[in-house]
Design an enzyme around this catalytic site. Sequence first.
Site, mmCIF file in Angstrom:
data_model
loop_
_atom_site.group_PDB
_atom_site.id
_atom_site.type_symbol
_atom_site.label_atom_id
_atom_site.label_comp_id
_atom_site.label_asym_id
_atom_site.label_seq_id
_atom_site.Cartn_x
_atom_site.Cartn_y
_atom_site.Cartn_z
ATOM 1 N N HIS A 198 -9.531 1.531 0.171
ATOM 2 C CA HIS A 198 -8.327 1.083 -0.143
ATOM 3 C C HIS A 198 -8.289 0.488 -1.048
ATOM 4 C CE1 HIS A 198 -4.658 0.606 0.193
ATOM 5 N NE2 HIS A 198 -4.772 0.850 2.333
ATOM 6 N N HIS B 28 -2.428 7.830 5.350
ATOM 7 C CA HIS B 28 -2.744 6.783 5.334
ATOM 8 C C HIS B 28 -4.729 5.946 5.468
ATOM 9 C CE1 HIS B 28 -1.628 2.700 3.548
ATOM 10 N NE2 HIS B 28 -2.257 2.200 4.734
ATOM 11 N N CYS C 250 0.642 -1.228 -0.486
ATOM 12 C CA CYS C 250 -0.258 -0.077 0.114
ATOM 13 C C CYS C 250 0.904 0.633 0.375
ATOM 14 C CB CYS C 250 -1.083 -0.159 1.634
ATOM 15 S SG CYS C 250 -1.684 -1.462 0.761
#
Lengths: 352, 398
Positions: free
Chosen positions: B323, B290, B157
């Site tokens: 995400h 994040h 990620c």
Amino acid sequence: MLLVDLMPLLYLKSMRRTIEKINIIVIWWVIFIQYVCPHMDCGELEDKMKICISNIYSIMPIFKQNEIEDKNRINQTENYDITCFSSKKGLRRLPKSTKNAIIASINVFDEVKSYDTSRIGIFVGSMMSYIENANKFLEPAFQKSAKYVSPLAFPNTVLNNISGWISIVLGTTNINTTVASGKTTGIDAIKIACDYIQFGMIDKALVVMSEEITEIILQCDLKRSTHYSEGTVAIVLEKECDESICLIEDSFSSNVELKDFKKVISEIMDRTGCSNIIYGSGNNDDSDLEKLFANKGFNKDNLYEKYGECFSLNSFFKIHDFLGDGTKKDTLILETNEEGNKALLHLKKKGI
Amino acid sequence: MDTRVVVTGVGTITSIGLNHAEFWKNCQMGTIGTSEIELSNIELFKGKYGGQIKTFDFTKFHKQKSTHQLGRSTQLLIASVKEAISNSNINNDDINKLYIGTTMGEVAIDDTSRNYHLGIQNSEDLLRNNQLEYILNDTLRELEIKNCETLLLCNACSAGNYALVSAFECIKNNKADVIIVGGVDAFSKTAYYGFTRLGAVASEKCRPFDKNRDGMLVAEGAACLVLESEKHAIKRKASIIAEVVGYGISSDAFHINVPHPDGTGIENATIAALKYANINGNQIDYISAHGTGTIANDKIESKILNKVVGKVPISSIKSMLGHTMGAASAIESVACCLSIRDNIIPPTINYTDWDEECDVNCVMNNSMNKEVKYAMNNSYAFGGSNASIIFKEYEENN
């Protein structure tokens, strides 16, 4: 080389110690017999510090017939007990390619315990192992229900699981990354690691290629080779130092046509006087490149004939063999994707 | 004198916009891009929402030259690279490198594996798409970009940020003038199953920093930025969106999929980024968090940002997109650049209840008009890979 031949026997702590001793002997042997100060060559690295390979550790396959698929010859590694190498929790159930990468990293980087772990970078390449890992993870979903897939196995499917695990086991806190560019993965990982050292982001780089060969991976290999090898090779890169085994004189990797790649090869060979080439990517480029080698009178060694298809390991087995060959001072290591990057390394041993 | 590195073009393909203008407009409006997952051969759990780009039709973006069936990640990437090139008005011949990040790569394995277990013959195209190098090779070939160095960085990620960091240093050290960086991931069934079984998928909405947050939503997307040396950009009279002035990277060296409970890796990355940019935490005007919406991530991220940076306006656009895995940090870099360009901070939507464990200055539900000179983009990933990047408003005479 002894190092090469003994690697498959590695399976016990006592054997590990033996291998370490042999490893050290080989390194000192290489340094001891140096007699020429290496010429500072130019190329991509011309105005930067020289980067060297200061250690290598290989888990080599055993050359034997394997029963996975009769028509394919597969050279596999032993299944080593990782608990002999590290007491970290959660290692035993890791995939073989990850375990081998961890074992090789521990062995090649013993000094990590005494080094600033915030200055070490981890660069990993693995082209096909994720397929096996994802396939194993998904298996319950197709046999019963997705409710039964294992959360513990999920991280194995993520492409950077190997570099993540190496960082955890060695305790390194700088970059840990994974590169995937097909056959040139190894050289591309070395190139980016050299960049990080030269830019001052890290002092040392651990570059590891690891592959496992399984039935689904064979099915996914479109080239349909008849000969495969799995294994793991780990090298340490750092600024040129007393421990240097060999220098990386030049590196190149780009998405160019083969004719342009040949020009790059010829230019380096003409400029440096190097006449040795280790090549063999198991594609049509090989035969085309051979014509160039014949015209130029280069000494060529096609390692694809020895190892077969090794995916990201192709170039690292070439490095492994070159470092174990006491007769060659320098060589060009070539790796090509038929579609995509074409890459080379010019390696020169310190002093032979 | 060091070479300055600037952003001269961006491209995004997301569930709230098929180009950067549409994405940014919806981002400011707090548009929800997540919806009920619609995909063949998927088994849905209780949490059945995700961030699919349901309106993406590749043929509207690009007339394909290859006869191969390109994978969805490749299609998304081609569309975003194409937009970034167009937005930057750069010539293909000027592009030295293409550095792209990904988490799962091309998600062909979801189908390859299914066929393998059910005894169905896999097509050559499906098998080809399992070989990750084709993501970038096909992109270059389709867009007719030649003699270009490529690198697919797989840092889960934070992959997009790692690609950006690597490219930033290359340009800064005069090894290249123009590098396209970005991130991509198509919707992955493997990721959906995996995160669900880890108990990390939200029941319906992604609510970063909210007391009622219950997880993330698996999504897809792509984003690219054209990074360029200032000299090169000025020479060709390019429009400069923002400047990259610093970064920090770190590894937790703790656990493969659990962040360090003390947040030491995150803290190291944040401090290193500030140090590199030579600024204090209170000079940051916006933090693109994040902010996955998981209990653990948001708690630790809040703790560290409070400690290191203070009460800076912060938002997580994952609340809108879900995400997007390897694309996430690249999309969020684009958001930072556009935030600097327009002096607008996008919101964290779905925010209802303050959480004492996430005591941050969260920009809740509505965008904020604020002068943004410095913006920080945070990303944390599997394998303990952390990366923070600092963008700055471009000033000719710095």
